[in-house]
Design an enzyme around this catalytic site. Structure first.
Site: not given
Ligand SMILES: *Cc1c(COP(=O)(O)O)cnc(C)c1O
Length: 386
Positions: A179, A207, A238
């Site tokens: 991330s 991602h 995302k």
């Molecule tokens: C953002 C993220 C999460 C959490 O997801 P949300 O839906 O925002 O709670 C989990 N793992 C990774 C790698 C992330 O970047």
């Protein structure tokens, strides 16, 4: 008031170390351009990689669900909180990821922190990449299994730690795309080691879905290794521009998680409005894979432009880290770019290691090449003058 003293002291310490954090309040929808403090800014920090938050088709699906189902879901998934938008989304996700079944959680965080302790028990081992997301770390902490951290994406280190432990059951878990660094997990290596050791392989596609692979389907498509991940987790928050986490896998996995995951069982499910929006977003990507191709082209344009200006940058994903180092300097560069209309974040400890602050540029499919070239020039200028 003395009982608040230690908290106030800790906050002051954060300020002194340039680690104090505040909230930025946006005045518009999340998109390639946003309104912030009354100005139009180019958004270079959002995880909405495919610009779906404000997509007309996604909003129409949300509006239709709002009219039919209202706002709240009224219960946890196992009581009254499963409406047809929840199950429709799960079927769509399972098809999209070519799995028997899928299960939606209230967030990606709730998915990871719930799934990992549900799937592991005392006597198991969890092997976790040192740069895994905080939600994976929390899941490991809540598990009764023994957690072993291996060096970042280092298959030799993982193989050695597997051998030393003698682990025969448990989980190997990794971000699919990391991330903060934006690099891609070594799926061929991870799948081979999971196969050899008999452990489950779990990847977090937060991602990678919508970002890598010719049609934006994620890490299995990127490596042409369909079906190679046992527990395929991701988020709807995302690239899909909505909310919620999910996991895809075989029917045994999904039925087990429904019955055993505390964050699934003991929390009110997400609104049908959000579920309908997320489903429309998944369908849109399936129908229009060129959205992912545009994002990938933007990454090539942006990283090439940065390099032309003398800024080291390499990424195959929407996340382009630009190394700064000192926390104060990273903040200064980011502040200068904000003043020029570029919304780009400085990422500091504890999100990254101390003294290894970065600017984290995050691209969208809807950025134009001209915008990205201008932004690259502005970033290079800001780094030189701070
Ligand atoms: C953002 C993220 C999460 C959490 O997801 P949300 O839906 O925002 O709670 C989990 N793992 C990774 C790698 C992330 O970047």
């Amino acid at each position: 008031m003395d009982k608040w003293r230690r908290y106030a002291d800790e906050l002051q310490e954060l300020r002194d170390k340039e680690l104090y954090r505040t909230l930025n309040v946006l005045e518009s929808a999340q998109s390639a351009h946003v309104r912030y403090q009354g100005r139009d800014m180019l958004m270079l920090a959002s995880n909405a990689y495919l610009d779906m938050c404000n997509d007309p088709a996604v909003k129409a699906a949300a509006a239709a669900a709002l009219a039919q189902f209202g706002v709240g879901s009224g219960g946890s998934r196992l009581t009254t909180g499963t409406a047809s938008p929840h199950s429709d989304l799960e079927q769509t996700l399972a098809r999209f990821k070519e799995r028997e079944a899928a299960l939606v959680f209230n967030s990606g965080f709730a998915a990871n922190s719930g799934i990992i302790p549900a799937l592991t028990r005392a006597g198991d081992y969890i092997f976790s990449d040192e740069l895994n997301h905080a939600s994976i770390i929390d899941g490991c902490r809540q598990s009764k299994a023994q957690t072993v951290i291996y060096r970042h994406n280092d298959m030799a280190d993982l193989a050695q730690k597997l051998a030393v432990s003698g682990a025969q059951s448990g989980l190997i878990v990794s971000d699919a795309v990391f991330s903060m660094d934006g690099d891609i997990a070594d799926l061929p290596g991870l799948a081979r080691l999971a196969e050899q050791s008999g452990l489950l392989l779990m990847l977090d596609e937060a991602h990678s879905t919508g970002v890598i692979g010719a049609r934006g389907r994620g890490i299995e498509e990127h490596f042409a290794m369909p079906g190679s991940v046992d527990v395929l987790m991701g988020t709807l928050s995302k690239a899909f521009g909505a909310e919620g986490g999910y996991v895809c896998g075989n029917a045994t996995l999904i039925e087990y998680l429904k019955n055993k995951t505390r964050s699934f069982i003991f929390s009110t499910s997400l609104s049908p409005v959000v579920m309908a929006a997320a489903r429309r977003a998944v369908e849109l990507l399936a129908q229009q894979p060129e959205r992912a191709a545009r994002l990938q082209q933007n990454v090539r344009v942006f990283t090439a432009a940065l390099r032309e200006h003398g800024v080291a940058a390499a990424s195959q994903t929407a996340i382009v880290p630009i190394r700064i180092g000192d926390e104060g300097r990273a903040l200064a560069v980011s502040r200068r770019l904000f003043a020029e209309g570029y919304y780009i974040s400085a990422i500091r400890y504890p999100t990254v290691k101390r003294g290894e602050a970065i600017l984290r540029a995050a691209l969208m499919s809807s950025h134009t090449e001209a915008e990205l070239k201008q932004a690259a020039a502005a970033i290079a200028q800001a780094i030189q003058s701070c």
